[in-house]
Design a protein around this motif. Structure first.
Motif, PDB file in Angstrom:
ATOM      1  N   SER A 118      10.629  31.092  -8.125  1.00 20.24           N
ATOM      2  CA  SER A 118      11.983  31.067  -8.660  1.00 20.24           C
ATOM      3  C   SER A 118      11.891  31.032 -10.177  1.00 20.24           C
ATOM      4  CB  SER A 118      12.758  29.844  -8.154  1.00 20.24           C
ATOM      5  OG  SER A 118      14.114  29.897  -8.565  1.00 20.24           O
ATOM      6  N   GLU A 119      12.811  31.699 -10.842  1.00 28.74           N
ATOM      7  CA  GLU A 119      12.822  31.727 -12.307  1.00 28.74           C
ATOM      8  C   GLU A 119      13.769  30.649 -12.816  1.00 28.74           C
ATOM      9  OE1 GLU A 119      13.077  35.657 -14.139  1.00 28.74           O
ATOM     10  OE2 GLU A 119      12.520  36.514 -12.201  1.00 28.74           O
ATOM     11  N   VAL A 120      13.232  29.728 -13.620  1.00 25.56           N
ATOM     12  CA  VAL A 120      13.989  28.546 -14.035  1.00 25.56           C
ATOM     13  C   VAL A 120      14.131  28.508 -15.553  1.00 25.56           C
ATOM     14  CG1 VAL A 120      13.133  27.308 -12.017  1.00 25.56           C
ATOM     15  CG2 VAL A 120      11.953  27.051 -14.201  1.00 25.56           C
ATOM     16  N   LYS A 162      14.349  32.379 -19.137  1.00 30.46           N
ATOM     17  CA  LYS A 162      13.819  31.825 -17.890  1.00 30.46           C
ATOM     18  C   LYS A 162      12.394  32.295 -17.635  1.00 30.46           C
ATOM     19  CE  LYS A 162      17.376  33.112 -15.367  1.00 30.46           C
ATOM     20  NZ  LYS A 162      18.252  33.288 -14.182  1.00 30.46           N
ATOM     21  N   ARG A 163      11.637  31.456 -16.921  1.00 32.30           N
ATOM     22  CA  ARG A 163      10.261  31.761 -16.579  1.00 32.30           C
ATOM     23  C   ARG A 163      10.047  31.494 -15.079  1.00 32.30           C
ATOM     24  NH1 ARG A 163      10.383  34.284 -20.200  1.00 32.30           N
ATOM     25  NH2 ARG A 163       9.254  34.251 -22.168  1.00 32.30           N
ATOM     26  N   ALA A 164       9.158  32.274 -14.487  1.00 35.34           N
ATOM     27  CA  ALA A 164       8.839  32.096 -13.076  1.00 35.34           C
ATOM     28  C   ALA A 164       8.036  30.816 -12.879  1.00 35.34           C
ATOM     29  CB  ALA A 164       8.053  33.298 -12.571  1.00 35.34           C
ATOM     30  N   HIS A 165       8.451  30.026 -11.895  1.00 41.00           N
ATOM     31  CA  HIS A 165       7.713  28.836 -11.471  1.00 41.00           C
ATOM     32  C   HIS A 165       7.404  28.964  -9.981  1.00 41.00           C
ATOM     33  CE1 HIS A 165       8.731  25.651 -14.788  1.00 41.00           C
ATOM     34  NE2 HIS A 165       8.461  26.838 -15.300  1.00 41.00           N
ATOM     35  N   LEU A 166       6.365  28.283  -9.543  1.00 38.18           N
ATOM     36  CA  LEU A 166       6.033  28.205  -8.127  1.00 38.18           C
ATOM     37  C   LEU A 166       6.671  26.960  -7.522  1.00 38.18           C
ATOM     38  CD1 LEU A 166       2.246  29.169  -8.191  1.00 38.18           C
ATOM     39  CD2 LEU A 166       4.154  30.580  -7.391  1.00 38.18           C
ATOM     40  N   PHE A 167       7.247  27.134  -6.332  1.00 40.89           N
ATOM     41  CA  PHE A 167       7.874  26.038  -5.599  1.00 40.89           C
ATOM     42  C   PHE A 167       7.238  25.922  -4.220  1.00 40.89           C
ATOM     43  CE2 PHE A 167      10.920  26.817  -8.849  1.00 40.89           C
ATOM     44  CZ  PHE A 167      11.752  25.705  -8.950  1.00 40.89           C
TER      45      PHE A 167
END
Length: 667
Positions: A118-120, A162-167
């Protein structure tokens, strides 16, 4: 034509899930859904989703009973992860509810959790913070994009903060998601970034065998993209979050991490970096697990071709991979420890996409120039291919789609150059046909025996043209040295080979009318069309889509610049030979000498193209009009680098055919 996506085989080897898009000229009527087919062909394929929203990233649970995918359905503000339980039946259930959306799901080996992207917003540690940031952005009274580093655009969209993060989240609706990068220094690095894709920023990742950590790929120096390479490196992060551990820190570029089923090896694709070259083959490499960077084993080292996809057998003993080979994408295999590479010659296959292991079989999407993609089961031991789907058979059977022909010649520089030849429908060997020389983009791709949408060979040839498609120096599918040969020679060398290819075709095939030749291309092929305009008068007309006419303005306005600087031998301000001698606009004086800049030309461009920005086409148009060269400009305000909307595409093909007909009339 139905558009069939790459398959994903179930872990038990019994089924394959894949997408099918039913295109329509009215975008509201287009559908895209998931289908299921048994790999033993015991049943016909069946549709398992029924929604106009596109599903992406379908992934099987380890027990082969559930499929996770990403889609945006009614009531969703952004795409979310859904689960479809094939054992129980019923509708798919939404699992995630993040305000920033969720995509690219991956099941944990124990089947209990899902990893996704998800990009947060920067500094947002949870979804509540992201919701506040989204609300503040909507309520902001000014509208401005602010940047302090490069890059600022990608293909057709501006990059935001925004930047992509791993969830990670338990695989059940309503479970709380965990942002693995929340409150880490890693995520605040100015150069932290994932991989830009058409659907947003991605972080290629895979679960470690014990389900306790995640291995992923990211860059940490993207803010230096204007002046140095940005290699993607391997990292590991705990499922509970925390600072990621660096696994690799070399100049090479890593992609597509996968663990062997026995958990003893981490496999990746890797491209060499740090040597000043702009092109390298992708190769399959293996690391031991637990990870030891110094024990990297490049499994495909003995094959001088670029890998496109790989998969590992269930017993972890062998790796199957596809690689660009001449005009095909072929199947190869190698022992998981390395060694000799076996080539699997598959009859009737031009290109394989998305190869995966399904028990003792493989499954892939296969196509060739006269056959759109269909799903196939492959017996690699016997090199047999069995089609599992037949979505387009009836339509294809009604068409005259002559098979591609091949010829090679030795160029003036001593290189072996491969060419494809396409005859038109209703071909009559007693007639003389105009020649349409089509030049591919890239430059690193190549003309393949493949079905195409944007520059479909048979559709271009249909009115009565013979096509010659030359895989000039710089094309992939050949040796790495061949791919690198274009460096410091971006236009002249390839264009000369293309013209030599046309000469060779005219010599070999008496049905080609040498007095009626045209040339055209898109992207890098458009660059070459503009170079042909500058240096030759052999063509009756030219067509350039999304092509540069000025090396300098292309460098300054594109979404990527440093590799162009390397490819042209140094910065613009040093004005090395390539910048001065292989720039079409610097040769406009050839117009007065009638040696160039005289050929009628059709220019087309998408207004939202940031890879070859429209300003280059407008600049070209200004020169053509100033020189009073017969010309036509078509701008597509809603399109980017490609003309993909149905009605726009139909209009484009019509204009291309009309332009060719106007200038290639039989006298």
């Amino acid at each position: 034509m139905k558009r069939v996506g790459a398959p994903r085989p179930s872990p038990d080897g019994k089924w394959a899930v894949f997408s099918v898009t039913a295109p329509a000229y009215d975008a509201k009527e287009q559908t895209a859904d998931l289908w299921l087919v048994p790999i033993d062909a015991s049943q016909p394929p069946r549709q398992i989703t029924h929604s106009k929203a596109t599903e992406s990233g379908a992934m099987w649970s380890p027990d082969s009973t559930r499929i996770a995918f990403s889609t945006k359905r009614d009531g969703d503000d952004a795409a979310q992860i859904y689960l479809l339980d094939l054992a129980r039946g019923g509708e798919a259930q939404r699992v995630t509810s993040l305000s920033t959306g969720a995509r690219a799901p991956k099941w944990s080996p124990d089947g209990r959790q899902l990893l996704f992207v998800s990009e947060v917003f920067p500094g947002a540690a949870d979804d509540a913070a992201n919701r506040r940031a989204t609300k503040a952005l909507k309520e902001r009274k000014y509208h401005a994009r602010v940047y302090e580093g490069f890059p600022i655009k990608y293909w057709d969209h501006w990059l935001d903060e925004k930047r992509a993060h791993l969830f990670v989240q338990d695989a059940k609706p309503g479970a709380p998601p965990r942002d693995l990068f929340a409150n880490t220094k890693f995520a605040t690095l100015p150069g932290f970034a994932g991989r830009e894709t058409d659907s947003g920023e991605d972080l290629p990742a895979t679960w470690a065998p014990d389900s306790r950590t995640i291995v992923f790929v990211a860059a940490t120096n993207r803010h230096h993209a204007a002046f140095e390479p940005v290699p993607a490196q391997l990292f590991e992060v705990a499922v509970g979050g925390g600072e990621p551990r660096t696994l690799t820190s070399d100049p090479d570029n890593y992609e597509d991490p996968k663990f062997s089923p026995d958990g003893q090896a981490l496999l990746v694709t890797v491209r060499r970096g740090g040597d000043g070259q702009t092109y390298h083959h992708a190769r399959v490499a293996s690391f031991p697990w637990p990870f030891v960077a110094q024990r990297r084993n490049v499994l495909s080292a003995k094959l001088d071709l670029s890998v496109t996809n790989f998969t590992i057998t269930d017993d972890s003993q062998a790796v199957y991979f596809t690689a660009e080979s001449g005009h095909q994408v072929k199947l190869y295999s190698v022992a998981a420890t390395g060694g000799e590479i076996r080539t699997h010659e598959l009859p009737g296959v031009g290109v394989l996409t998305g190869v995966g292991v399904a028990g003792r079989s493989l499954v892939a999407a296969v196509d060739h120039a006269a056959q759109p993609a269909e799903i196939a089961a492959i017996d690699p031991a016997a090199n047999r291919v069995r089609l599992l789907t037949h979505f387009n058979d009836a339509v294809v059977a009604a068409l005259d789609l002559p098979p591609l022909e091949h010829f090679t010649f030795t160029s003036a520089r001593g290189r072996t150059i491969h060419n494809l030849l396409v005859r038109p429908a209703g071909f009559d060997p007693a007639k003389k046909y105009p020649l349409f020389v089509v030049m591919h983009g890239g430059p690193a791709p190549q003309f393949k025996d493949a079905w195409g949408l944007r520059w479909n060979y048979h559709l271009l040839a249909a009115p009565g043209y013979v096509l010659v498609l030359t895989n000039y120096s710089g094309s992939s599918g050949y040796s790495e040295e061949f791919g690198q040969a274009i460096q410091n020679d971006p236009l002249r060398g390839p264009a000369e080979e293309i013209n030599q290819g046309a000469d060779e075709a005219i010599r070999r095939y008496p049905f080609i009318d040498a007095a009626r030749q045209a040339a055209g291309g898109a992207s890098y092929g458009g660059h070459l069309a503009n170079w042909q305009q500058a240096v030759t008068t052999r063509y009756k007309c030219l067509i350039a889509h999304a092509g540069l006419v000025n090396l300098e303005t292309q460098w300054a306005t594109s979404d990527g610049i440093y590799h162009r600087e390397l490819n042209n031998g140094g910065p613009i301000w040093e004005q090395g030979p390539t910048w001065r001698e292989q720039n079409p606009v610097r040769l406009v004086a050839n117009h007065a000498k009638k040696t160039g800049w005289v050929t009628p030309m059709l220019l087309t461009v998408g207004e939202n193209d940031y890879r070859v920005p429209a300003n280059n086409t407008f600049e070209n148009w200004a020169y053509l009009q100033r020189l009073q060269i017969p010309s036509k400009l078509i701008v597509f305000p809603e399109q980017n680098h490609w003309i993909m909307k149905g009605e726009d595409s139909r209009f484009w093909f019509g204009e291309v055919h009309a332009w060719l007909a106007k200038w290639l009339k039989d006298s």
